[in-house]
Design an enzyme around this catalytic site. Structure first.
Site, PDB file in Angstrom:
ATOM      1  N   GLU A   1      -9.099 -10.263  -8.079  1.00 56.27           N
ATOM      2  CA  GLU A   1      -8.155  -9.156  -7.908  1.00 56.27           C
ATOM      3  C   GLU A   1      -7.042  -9.201  -8.952  1.00 56.27           C
ATOM      4  OE1 GLU A   1      -9.030  -8.830  -3.110  1.00 56.27           O
ATOM      5  OE2 GLU A   1      -7.093  -9.591  -3.784  1.00 56.27           O
TER       6      GLU A   1
ATOM      7  N   ARG B   1       2.758  -6.748   9.493  1.00 58.69           N
ATOM      8  CA  ARG B   1       2.069  -5.686  10.230  1.00 58.69           C
ATOM      9  C   ARG B   1       2.515  -5.628  11.683  1.00 58.69           C
ATOM     10  NH1 ARG B   1      -3.673  -7.332   7.436  1.00 58.69           N
ATOM     11  NH2 ARG B   1      -3.533  -6.012   5.587  1.00 58.69           N
TER      12      ARG B   1
ATOM     13  N   HIS C   1      -1.776  -5.338   1.413  1.00 57.16           N
ATOM     14  CA  HIS C   1      -3.039  -6.050   1.194  1.00 57.16           C
ATOM     15  C   HIS C   1      -2.741  -7.472   0.733  1.00 57.16           C
ATOM     16  CE1 HIS C   1      -6.875  -7.242  -0.604  1.00 57.16           C
ATOM     17  NE2 HIS C   1      -6.169  -7.622  -1.652  1.00 57.16           N
TER      18      HIS C   1
ATOM     19  N   ASN D   1      -1.774  -0.195   7.376  1.00 56.18           N
ATOM     20  CA  ASN D   1      -1.271  -1.537   7.679  1.00 56.18           C
ATOM     21  C   ASN D   1      -0.442  -2.149   6.548  1.00 56.18           C
ATOM     22  OD1 ASN D   1      -3.347  -2.088   5.958  1.00 56.18           O
ATOM     23  ND2 ASN D   1      -4.553  -3.307   7.395  1.00 56.18           N
TER      24      ASN D   1
ATOM     25  N   TYR E   1     -12.024  -2.523  -3.759  1.00 61.23           N
ATOM     26  CA  TYR E   1     -12.617  -2.685  -2.419  1.00 61.23           C
ATOM     27  C   TYR E   1     -14.149  -2.715  -2.441  1.00 61.23           C
ATOM     28  CZ  TYR E   1      -8.187  -2.195   0.156  1.00 61.23           C
ATOM     29  OH  TYR E   1      -6.933  -2.394   0.697  1.00 61.23           O
TER      30      TYR E   1
ATOM     31  N   THR F   1      -5.690  -7.630  10.348  1.00 63.00           N
ATOM     32  CA  THR F   1      -6.017  -6.330   9.748  1.00 63.00           C
ATOM     33  C   THR F   1      -5.572  -5.186  10.666  1.00 63.00           C
ATOM     34  OG1 THR F   1      -7.926  -7.346   8.688  1.00 63.00           O
ATOM     35  CG2 THR F   1      -7.905  -4.943   8.799  1.00 63.00           C
TER      36      THR F   1
ATOM     37  N   PHE G   1     -15.674   3.593   6.393  1.00 63.15           N
ATOM     38  CA  PHE G   1     -14.318   3.998   6.036  1.00 63.15           C
ATOM     39  C   PHE G   1     -13.989   3.801   4.537  1.00 63.15           C
ATOM     40  CE2 PHE G   1     -13.905  -0.398   7.658  1.00 63.15           C
ATOM     41  CZ  PHE G   1     -13.263  -1.024   6.585  1.00 63.15           C
TER      42      PHE G   1
ATOM     43  N   ARG H   1      -1.686 -14.420   4.143  1.00 63.31           N
ATOM     44  CA  ARG H   1      -2.429 -13.664   5.170  1.00 63.31           C
ATOM     45  C   ARG H   1      -1.769 -13.819   6.535  1.00 63.31           C
ATOM     46  NH1 ARG H   1      -6.985 -10.296   3.953  1.00 63.31           N
ATOM     47  NH2 ARG H   1      -8.094 -11.117   5.754  1.00 63.31           N
TER      48      ARG H   1
ATOM     49  N   LYS I   1       0.841  -1.200   0.000  1.00 61.85           N
ATOM     50  CA  LYS I   1       0.000   0.000   0.000  1.00 61.85           C
ATOM     51  C   LYS I   1       0.879   1.256   0.000  1.00 61.85           C
ATOM     52  CE  LYS I   1      -3.750  -2.330   2.511  1.00 61.85           C
ATOM     53  NZ  LYS I   1      -4.732  -2.208   3.620  1.00 61.85           N
TER      54      LYS I   1
HETATM   55  P1  RTP Z   1      -6.782  -5.815   3.011  1.00 58.85           P
HETATM   56  O1  RTP Z   1      -8.050  -6.114   2.220  1.00 58.85           O
HETATM   57  O2  RTP Z   1      -6.254  -4.430   2.770  1.00 58.85           O
HETATM   58  O3  RTP Z   1      -5.745  -6.894   2.900  1.00 58.85           O
HETATM   59  O4  RTP Z   1      -7.182  -5.838   4.523  1.00 58.85           O
HETATM   60  P2  RTP Z   1      -8.059  -6.883   5.284  1.00 58.85           P
HETATM   61  O5  RTP Z   1      -8.646  -7.902   4.383  1.00 58.85           O
HETATM   62  O6  RTP Z   1      -7.191  -7.365   6.389  1.00 58.85           O
HETATM   63  O7  RTP Z   1      -9.173  -5.941   5.840  1.00 58.85           O
HETATM   64  P3  RTP Z   1     -10.563  -5.449   5.200  1.00 58.85           P
HETATM   65  O8  RTP Z   1     -11.605  -5.701   6.225  1.00 58.85           O
HETATM   66  O9  RTP Z   1     -10.749  -6.000   3.833  1.00 58.85           O
HETATM   67  O10 RTP Z   1     -10.328  -3.878   5.120  1.00 58.85           O
HETATM   68  C1  RTP Z   1      -9.581  -3.311   4.092  1.00 58.85           C
HETATM   69  C2  RTP Z   1      -8.675  -2.265   4.641  1.00 58.85           C
HETATM   70  O11 RTP Z   1      -9.434  -1.188   5.131  1.00 58.85           O
HETATM   71  C3  RTP Z   1      -8.758  -0.567   6.194  1.00 58.85           C
HETATM   72  N1  RTP Z   1      -9.617  -0.475   7.357  1.00 58.85           N
HETATM   73  N2  RTP Z   1      -9.788   0.624   8.023  1.00 58.85           N
HETATM   74  N3  RTP Z   1     -11.835   0.874  10.964  1.00 58.85           N
HETATM   75  C4  RTP Z   1     -11.063   1.305  10.008  1.00 58.85           C
HETATM   76  O12 RTP Z   1     -10.700   2.444   9.913  1.00 58.85           O
HETATM   77  C5  RTP Z   1     -10.598   0.334   9.026  1.00 58.85           C
HETATM   78  N4  RTP Z   1     -10.946  -0.932   8.993  1.00 58.85           N
HETATM   79  C6  RTP Z   1     -10.295  -1.454   7.921  1.00 58.85           C
HETATM   80  C7  RTP Z   1      -7.554  -1.399   6.528  1.00 58.85           C
HETATM   81  O13 RTP Z   1      -6.390  -0.750   6.016  1.00 58.85           O
HETATM   82  C8  RTP Z   1      -7.820  -2.707   5.833  1.00 58.85           C
HETATM   83  O14 RTP Z   1      -6.627  -3.343   5.460  1.00 58.85           O
END
Ligand code: RTP
Length: 155
Positions: free
Chosen positions: A133, A109, A122, A119, A56, A98, A64, A92, A16
């Protein structure tokens, strides 16, 4: 041991904007290489907000989401495709949770970040979403098929 063949799984891993800004591109690539995964596609690019909204899309109802898409398109990223046995799940694990505060040391992370919105990397959460993707970020001929150091018996 069983014959090779299940080592063709692919995951979409993307450094990122904060990972690029922090100078962690090499560190992330190093970890995936050392683990034994094979790099089959990579770009250095700044994507549009529209592109990030598509990436996304599953999160579009979350509060968010707009900020996330704006942030992700604000600076360059490094989208990649990594291949290998169980790369989606293991990738992962290597990333950590996350929320970096819940990520153990030893994960990317856990070792390098503190904030959920910053973080660093991705990683696809399933083989299905990896396929989607990869198709979103790479043309078919940008994902390269080649033989690396591994042969019939090294993973
Ligand atoms: P990613 O898709 O980026 O690998 O992350 P992830 O699956 O671990 O998490 P996901 O739930 O898909 O969320 C995507 C990204 O959104 C940001 N996020 N911000 N509460 C918040 O402000 C919040 N929650 C999630 C994170 O950067 C997350 O990686």
């Amino acid at each position: 041991f069983s014959k090779m063949g299940d080592n063709k799984e692919r995951s979409f891993i993307m450094i990122k904007p904060d990972g690029v800004q922090r100078g962690l591109v090499g560190e992330v690539i190093k970890r995936f290489e050392q683990k034994g995964f094979k790099l089959v596609a990579m770009k250095f690019t700044q994507a549009s907000e529209e592109h990030m909204k598509t990436h996304y899309k599953d999160l579009e109802k979350l509060k968010f989401y707009p900020g996330l898409c704006k942030y992700m398109s604000s600076n360059p990223v490094v989208p990649m495709v990594w291949e290998g046995l169980g790369v989606v799940k293991t990738g992962r694990v290597m990333l950590g949770e996350t929320d970096p505060a819940k990520s153990l040391p030893g994960t990317i992370r856990g070792d390098f970040s503190v904030h959920i919105g910053r973080n660093l990397v991705h990683g696809s959460d399933s083989v299905e979403s990896a396929k989607k993707e990869i198709a979103l970020w790479f043309k078919d001929d940008e994902v390269v098929t080649y033989t690396a150091g591994n042969n019939e018996w090294i993973y």
